[in-house]
Scaffold this active site. Structure first.
Site, PDB file in Angstrom:
ATOM      1  N   ASP A  94      -5.229  -0.556   2.205  1.00  0.00           N
ATOM      2  CA  ASP A  94      -6.450   0.132   1.407  1.00  0.00           C
ATOM      3  C   ASP A  94      -7.448  -0.087   2.128  1.00  0.00           C
ATOM      4  O   ASP A  94      -7.611  -0.389   2.940  1.00  0.00           O
ATOM      5  CB  ASP A  94      -5.970  -0.117  -0.062  1.00  0.00           C
ATOM      6  N   HIS A 121      -1.949   3.345   7.027  1.00  0.00           N
ATOM      7  CA  HIS A 121      -2.306   3.889   5.411  1.00  0.00           C
ATOM      8  C   HIS A 121      -0.972   3.094   4.660  1.00  0.00           C
ATOM      9  O   HIS A 121      -1.425   2.561   2.816  1.00  0.00           O
ATOM     10  CB  HIS A 121      -2.698   4.715   4.897  1.00  0.00           C
TER      11      HIS A 121
END
Length: 492
Positions: free
Chosen positions: A466, A462
């Site tokens: 995204d 992350h």
């Protein structure tokens, strides 16, 4: 002359009484010496009297309210807001401050009644678990205030002596117990303490109240679980189970366990797995799950399976999964990248070296198929057959186990539907494939049909990927598998 002396003695006595009345607020009990008059001389007789005591106006005890462990392995928090300031008066359960951990916000409440004397942290400061947050000065009670004798008692009755010892003894009780006693107008000096070192417990207060009011209190949990006395008569069930006289009951012997624990050092692939998974813990994982209708791919594979076997190759679903992933990586190259240790640069990998998590006798191994973007589905199947054969015999080489850029794990070959795959550094994404299940689904006409459903679970780094990117890649990969004919348009 005697009358004048009597008048003068009465005047002095009145002045002494007024003086003693003036000091009434700071003295406990006072018994005035009674004078005896005579016609020629005034003198005082030394009768038994009680001493009067003065209480020091010392401040109450100061407690350091420490930040307790708020769970989940949190060792430090950030002080976001103070609800009190120095000099404020607080009661139990009043909010003191709000702290922020890396997982949640927590409101800290007071455990004492008193006055805030010191705040140990400023707003936005880091507070460690176990360190003081504030200093709270609690209100001293009459029993806790130290007393100092001014005049020793020459004579005292046994009853008065006993009462004095009880009153002069420092009572021990928690703030909650003191509040309970205060709400019921109970003097702690009159309560019999049953706690350790003479500490007054909540049960002591309740027992005192029951004696005063005649109320019957519920038994304590300890009394509820007390076993019956040994002298109790046996129940009817026990008498029923008892064997008749002259009949011996069979004796059951428990088996003796002789196993022993043993310890062995980590080595080989297990040691490498520990190192890799420890590094993976530093990666913030993002998860995404979906299901794929494999009905068309199931029919296509059944048509090509015999042809592949004629060429000496076993055709599974994995070559289709890998090729669809490679086509998706061409559209979303961020999933085929790596992040440097300093998190300053992203390297986009040109080759699609797609790894396959493989369960072998040596443990979990992840060999990879090199340059999937250049291979056909049959070429991928050939390479997978080779890696599977070497993994079973423990002959995988270093070149087979290194250089991976993307990984899929076919957990469904063993069982299970959803998983939470762990990224293999320095890769940034991984997928876990569940087993194919035959489930009812609606077709485009609204009819219930039999469908071959497979669940997929993705994990992505992350820090650079995204959720929208992972979702779009999964949708593209899913479309290739649900309509395998579309892969022909993008094959190279």
């Amino acid at each position: 002359m005697a009358a004048f002396a009597t008048f003068r003695g009465s005047f002095k006595l009145m002045r002494r009484l007024l003086s003693l009345q003036y000091y009434k607020h700071c003295c406990s009990r006072v018994q005035v010496v009674r004078p005896e008059y005579s016609a020629h001389r005034i003198h005082f007789m030394c009768l038994p009297y009680r001493s009067f005591k003065t209480s020091n106006c010392n401040p109450g005890p100061i407690f350091q309210f420490k930040l307790s462990d708020i769970g989940e392995g949190i060792r430090e928090v950030t002080v976001k807001e103070w609800y009190v300031k120095e000099g404020d008066k607080v009661s139990q359960f009043d909010s003191i401050c709000e702290v922020q951990s890396d997982k949640a916000s927590v409101t800290i409440t007071s455990r004492y009644d008193g006055v805030i004397r010191k705040l140990h942290y400023d707003v936005d400061s880091i507070a460690l678990v176990g360190t003081p947050l504030v200093d709270i000065e609690t209100e001293p009670t009459e029993e806790e205030a130290p007393e100092k004798d001014v005049v020793e008692t020459p004579a005292m009755s046994h009853e008065e002596h006993t009462h004095q010892e009880i009153k002069g003894h420092k009572t021990q009780a928690t703030p909650a117990v003191r509040r309970l006693a205060m709400e019921n107008n109970i003097k702690l000096s009159e309560v019999v303490a049953t706690g350790k070192d003479g500490r007054i417990l909540k049960e002591d207060i309740l027992n005192y109240l029951s004696k005063q009011t005649g109320a019957i209190l519920p038994p304590t949990p300890y009394q509820e679980i007390q076993p019956p006395p040994p002298s109790a008569a046996p129940s009817a069930a026990k008498q029923k189970d008892r064997a008749p006289p002259g009949v011996s009951r069979p004796v059951s012997h428990r088996p003796v366990f002789t196993g022993k624990d043993h310890t062995e050092p980590l080595k080989g692939f297990h040691k490498a797995m520990v190192k890799t998974m420890t590094a993976a813990l530093k990666i913030p994982h993002f998860g995404y799950c979906d299901e794929v209708d494999m009905s068309k791919l199931v029919r296509l594979r059944s048509e090509l399976k015999d042809l592949a076997e004629a060429r000496g190759i076993k055709l599974t679903y994995m070559p289709f999964f890998m090729k669809a992933a490679s086509l998706g990586l061409l559209q979303y190259p961020i999933l085929n990248a790596s992040l440097d240790d300093g998190c300053q640069n992203i390297t986009y990998k040109a080759a699609h070296n797609i790894g396959l998590a493989m369960d072998t006798p040596q443990g979990l191994l992840v060999p990879n198929v090199k340059n999937v973007q250049m291979l056909s589905i049959f070429d991928i199947a050939v390479e997978l057959n080779r890696l599977l054969s070497l993994g079973t015999t423990g002959q995988l080489g270093t070149s087979d186990l290194t250089g991976g850029t993307f990984t899929v794990s076919n957990i469904g070959s063993i069982g299970g539907t959803y998983a939470k795959p762990v990224i293999l550094p320095p890769e940034v994404s991984i997928g876990a494939l569940g087993k194919v299940q035959v489930l009812p689904r609606f077709n485009s006409k609204g009819e219930v049909v039999k469908a071959h459903i497979m669940n997929v679970s993705w994990s992505a780094d992350h820090r650079i990927i995204d959720g929208a990117t992972m979702c779009r890649f999964s949708n593209l990969w899913k479309s290739y598998l649900e309509n395998p004919a579309t892969m022909v348009l993008d094959l190279k």
